[in-house]
Design a protein around this motif. Structure first.
Motif, short mmCIF file in Angstrom:
data_model
loop_
_atom_site.label_atom_id
_atom_site.label_comp_id
_atom_site.label_asym_id
_atom_site.label_seq_id
_atom_site.Cartn_x
_atom_site.Cartn_y
_atom_site.Cartn_z
N ASN A 145 3.75 -87.89 4.21
CA ASN A 145 4.75 -87.80 5.02
C ASN A 145 5.00 -86.57 5.53
N PRO A 146 5.75 -86.32 6.83
CA PRO A 146 6.01 -84.98 7.47
C PRO A 146 6.70 -84.03 6.36
N GLY A 147 6.21 -83.00 6.25
CA GLY A 147 6.96 -82.00 5.22
C GLY A 147 6.59 -82.09 4.02
N GLU A 148 5.53 -83.01 3.52
CA GLU A 148 5.32 -83.17 2.38
C GLU A 148 3.83 -82.95 2.05
N THR A 149 3.41 -82.61 0.60
CA THR A 149 2.25 -82.16 0.19
C THR A 149 1.81 -83.05 -0.77
N GLN A 150 0.49 -83.61 -0.79
CA GLN A 150 -0.02 -84.28 -1.78
C GLN A 150 -1.21 -83.83 -2.32
N THR A 151 -1.71 -84.35 -3.58
CA THR A 151 -3.02 -83.65 -3.95
C THR A 151 -3.94 -84.66 -4.40
N VAL A 152 -5.04 -84.62 -4.24
CA VAL A 152 -6.17 -85.40 -4.37
C VAL A 152 -7.38 -84.81 -4.91
N ILE A 153 -7.99 -85.72 -5.63
CA ILE A 153 -9.22 -85.20 -6.45
C ILE A 153 -10.56 -86.14 -6.03
N ALA A 154 -11.37 -85.45 -5.72
CA ALA A 154 -12.65 -86.26 -4.93
C ALA A 154 -13.61 -85.75 -5.83
N ALA A 155 -14.31 -86.86 -6.17
CA ALA A 155 -15.78 -86.63 -6.83
C ALA A 155 -16.97 -87.26 -6.03
N SER B 89 -19.29 -89.34 1.99
CA SER B 89 -17.97 -89.18 1.50
C SER B 89 -17.80 -89.43 0.08
N ALA B 90 -16.85 -89.23 -0.64
CA ALA B 90 -16.50 -89.05 -1.81
C ALA B 90 -17.00 -90.49 -2.66
N ASP B 91 -17.44 -90.29 -3.70
CA ASP B 91 -17.91 -91.54 -4.53
C ASP B 91 -16.58 -92.18 -5.21
N ARG B 92 -15.65 -91.30 -5.37
CA ARG B 92 -14.11 -91.67 -6.09
C ARG B 92 -13.33 -90.94 -5.65
N MET B 93 -12.27 -91.41 -4.91
CA MET B 93 -11.16 -90.75 -4.60
C MET B 93 -9.90 -91.53 -4.13
N GLY B 94 -8.85 -91.59 -4.75
CA GLY B 94 -7.66 -92.39 -4.50
C GLY B 94 -7.01 -91.95 -2.93
N SER B 95 -6.42 -92.83 -2.11
CA SER B 95 -5.86 -92.56 -1.05
C SER B 95 -4.36 -92.36 -1.14
N VAL B 96 -3.60 -91.24 -0.39
CA VAL B 96 -2.65 -91.02 -0.51
C VAL B 96 -1.73 -91.13 0.97
N VAL C 100 -19.00 -78.01 -10.14
CA VAL C 100 -20.24 -78.78 -10.22
C VAL C 100 -20.35 -78.98 -11.97
N ALA C 101 -20.39 -80.17 -12.30
CA ALA C 101 -20.33 -80.47 -13.72
C ALA C 101 -21.27 -81.49 -13.98
N VAL C 102 -21.73 -81.71 -15.30
CA VAL C 102 -22.49 -82.98 -15.58
C VAL C 102 -21.55 -84.15 -16.09
N GLU C 103 -20.50 -83.83 -16.70
CA GLU C 103 -19.49 -84.85 -17.20
C GLU C 103 -18.28 -84.63 -16.52
N ILE C 104 -17.61 -85.82 -16.10
CA ILE C 104 -16.45 -85.88 -15.59
C ILE C 104 -15.64 -86.99 -15.93
N THR C 105 -14.43 -86.85 -15.91
CA THR C 105 -13.54 -88.30 -16.17
C THR C 105 -12.75 -88.56 -14.81
N VAL C 106 -12.91 -89.75 -14.46
CA VAL C 106 -12.46 -90.22 -13.14
C VAL C 106 -11.68 -91.60 -13.42
N ASP C 107 -10.29 -91.72 -13.34
CA ASP C 107 -9.85 -92.88 -13.57
C ASP C 107 -9.79 -93.42 -14.98
N ASP C 108 -9.83 -92.48 -15.89
CA ASP C 108 -9.99 -92.99 -17.33
C ASP C 108 -11.56 -93.25 -17.74
#
Length: 501
Positions: free
Chosen positions: A457-467, A447-454, A387-395
Motif C-alpha cells: 500500500n502507499p507509504g508501506e514497505t513489505q519484505t519478500v524472499i525470492a529463490a 523469474s523466481a522459483d519460489r516467492m510469495g506475493s505481497v 548463493v547456497a547449496v541448501e535452503i529452506t523455503v516455506d518449511d
C-alpha cells in the motif's frame, strides 16, 4: 613392538616345533605388551600400582604386568604368578573366548614353571581369537587413545597374520606316539577353537577388527551426521551383534551413524542413501540399518529437533583392517552429496557465497484507471543475497542438484508513489509478485522459483524472499525490475566446485 619377522617366526614355530617353551616365545611377549597398550597402562604405571609381581589391583593392570613380566624375561615362576593374576581378576562377565585366551597363556606359564610340556597350551594360545580379544580389551579397559594407537592395531595385525599362516585351530596330542602318514610325516587333526577349561567351543575364523571412531561430520539438508565407532567382521549378518556368532563368506564394515536435526523438521534417511567409498573410489551402498541390538531399521528418521543413531552395514570384498582413506557419503538422487572422511580431518562445510551489498533501485508499476494514467513508484532495496547449496523455503528443505546452486534474494519493497497520484487514481496498493523481481544470469532471464506475493500500500514497505536456480558456472548475475532495462543490482561471481561434482 612386534616386527613382521617375529610374527612369521611364531607361525613357523607353533606349526613345526611345538616343544619350544614360553620364556622363549618372543612373539607372545610382544603380544602381551601390545595388550598392555590396549588397556592403556604403561609399565611405569603398573610398577607403581603393585609391589608384588602378579598382584596388580585390577584386570587391566594385571594384563600389563603379565606383559612386563614376559617382556623382561623374568623367571617362569614369576610369569606363572602374573598369568594367574590375570585369570583371577578376569571380569565375571568376560566372554568365553577371552577367558580361554588367557587361560591358555596361564596354562603354558604353569607348565613351564613346573617343567611340564607346554606345547599344547602354547598352541591353544596361538590359535586363540586374537581379534576378538583385542576388541574385548579395548572395551574393557576403555582408553580411546590407546585403542587407536599403532600398538593396538599391531596386535590385530598379528592375529590376522597368524590366521593367514594356517595356525587356526588347536591340535591335541592324544599320546606320545602321534599317527603318521605313509610318507612318515606327522598327521594332525583340526578341531573347533575352544577352551578345555570352559568347554565352550567358538567358531574358528570369525574376526572382528575395531576400526576406531573418526568423529567427523557433515550436514545434509539440515541434518548433521557424525561417523561414530566402526568395526569390521566376517560374522553372518544375523549374528553380527550376537555374543554367539557364526562365520560367513561375507565381510562387513559396520559404522555407527549419529544424527541430529538442526531445525524443527521431520525427515528420514533410508539405508540406500548411505554409501561407503574405499581409497580407490569404489562405492558400495549400505545393505541395511540396525539398532544396537541387531534389529533391522527401515530408516534413520527424525521428528522435530532431536538426536537419533543407527548402525550402517556395508559389504566389502575383504576384511578391512583400517579406514585410512575411506569416506562415508550421504546422497539423494542427483543432489550434491555430503562426504564424511573416516580418517583424518573433517571435510570443510559447503561454502555459502554472500553477495556484496548494493544500492537500492526504483522500478515502476503502470496501472490505468478511468482513462487516467496512474503510475505507481516502488523502491526495491536488496537487503541480502547469497548463493547456497541448501535452503529452506516455506518449511521445505531444498538441496541443489549437481552443477546447480540456489540464489536467494531478500528485498524490501516500498511504495513511494506521490500522494497526489493516489488521490487522482484512488490507488489502494499494488500487488508485487515474481514478475517484479526477475534475474539475468549471463544473458538468460528468469523469474523466481519460489516467492510469495505481497500487497504494498502507499507509504508501506513489505519484505519478500525470492529463490532462484542458477548454474554453478555463472559469471554475472543481475536483478531486474518490471522492465528489462531496470537493473537493480549486478554481481560478478566465481562459485566453487564441491566434491561429487
Amino acid at each position: 613392538m612386534i616386527e613382521a619377522t617375529t610374527t612369521k617366526d611364531l607361525a613357523t614355530m607353533t606349526s613345526t616345533n611345538p616343544q619350544r617353551t614360553l620364556p622363549r616365545l618372543t612373539a607372545l611377549a610382544g603380544a602381551i605388551a601390545l595388550t598392555a597398550s590396549a588397556c592403556g597402562a604403561g609399565t611405569s604405571e603398573i610398577a607403581a600400582e603393585t609391589d608384588v609381581v602378579g598382584v596388580a589391583g585390577d584386570f587391566c593392570g594385571a594384563v600389563g604386568e603379565l606383559g612386563e613380566s614376559i617382556e623382561n624375561g623374568e623367571s617362569a615362576n614369576d610369569q606363572s604368578l602374573a598369568a594367574a593374576a590375570v585369570t583371577e581378576l578376569m571380569p565375571a562377565d568376560a566372554p568365553d573366548f577371552a577367558q580361554s585366551y588367557f587361560s591358555s597363556i596361564a596354562d603354558a606359564a604353569r607348565s613351564n614353571a613346573s617343567g611340564s610340556d607346554a606345547s599344547s597350551a602354547e598352541q591353544a594360545w596361538a590359535s586363540g581369537q586374537h581379534l576378538q580379544v583385542a576388541s574385548f580389551l579395548g572395551a574393557e579397559c576403555a582408553d580411546t587413545e590407546a585403542a587407536s594407537a599403532a600398538s593396538f592395531q599391531g596386535m590385530i595385525a598379528m592375529g590376522m597374520e597368524l590366521q593367514a599362516s594356517g595356525v587356526d585351530a588347536y591340535q591335541p596330542q592324544a599320546d606320545s606316539a602321534a599317527p603318521t602318514t605313509e610318507s612318515g610325516s606327522t598327521a594332525t587333526t583340526s578341531t573347533d577353537q575352544g577352551s578345555e577349561t570352559t568347554g565352550q567351543p567358538s567358531a574358528p575364523g570369525i574376526n572382528r577388527v575395531e576400526l576406531g571412531e573418526s568423529g567427523n561430520s557433515a550436514v545434509y539438508n539440515s541434518t548433521e551426521f557424525v561417523a561414530g565407532p566402526a568395526f569390521a567382521t566376517n560374522a553372518t549378518r544375523e549374528t553380527i551383534f550376537e555374543s554367539a556368532q557364526e562365520q560367513s563368506t561375507t565381510n562387513w564394515v559396520v559404522i555407527e551413524l549419529l544424527g541430529e536435526t538442526l531445525a524443527n523438521i521431520s525427515t528420514s534417511y533410508p539405508s540406500g542413501l548411505f554409501f561407503l567409498i574405499d581409497p580407490d573410489g569404489r562405492t558400495v551402498s549400505a545393505s541395511g540399518l540396525s539398532d544396537r541390538f541387531g534389529e533391522s531399521m527401515y530408516d534413520l528418521g527424525f521428528t522435530g529437533r532431536e538426536n537419533q543413531s543407527a548402525f550402517a552395514l556395508f559389504e566389502t570384498p575383504e576384511l578391512v583392517s583400517t579406514l585410512e582413506g575411506w569416506q562415508l557419503q550421504v546422497l539423494v538422487g542427483d543432489e550434491i552429496p555430503a562426504f564424511i572422511p573416516l580418517s583424518g580431518a573433517s571435510a570443510p562445510p559447503l561454502e555459502t557465497v554472500t553477495l556484496g551489498p548494493v544500492d537500492g533501485g526504483t522500478t515502476i508499476g503502470e496501472h490505468y484507471y478511468t482513462n487516467v494514467d496512474c503510475v505507481t513508484n516502488l523502491e526495491i532495496d536488496v537487503a541480502s543475497a547469497k548463493v547456497a547449496v541448501e535452503i529452506t523455503v516455506d518449511d521445505n528443505l531444498l538441496r541443489s542438484r549437481v552443477g546447480e546452486r540456489f540464489l536467494v534474494i531478500e528485498a524490501d519493497i516500498s511504495n513511494v508513489t506521490d500522494e497526489t497520484v493516489h488521490e487522482l487514481c484512488d490507488e489502494i496498493g499494488i500487488n508485487f509478485d515474481r514478475s517484479g523481481l526477475r534475474i539475468n544470469v549471463d544473458g538468460r532471464k528468469s523469474s523466481a522459483d519460489r516467492m510469495g506475493s505481497v500487497t504494498v500500500n502507499p507509504g508501506e514497505t513489505q519484505t519478500v524472499i525470492a529463490a532462484y536456480t542458477i548454474p554453478r558456472d555463472a559469471d554475472e548475475i543481475s536483478v531486474l525490475g518490471f522492465i528489462d532495462d531496470d537493473v537493480i543490482a549486478t554481481w560478478q561471481v566465481d562459485l566453487p566446485i564441491f566434491p561429487g561434482e
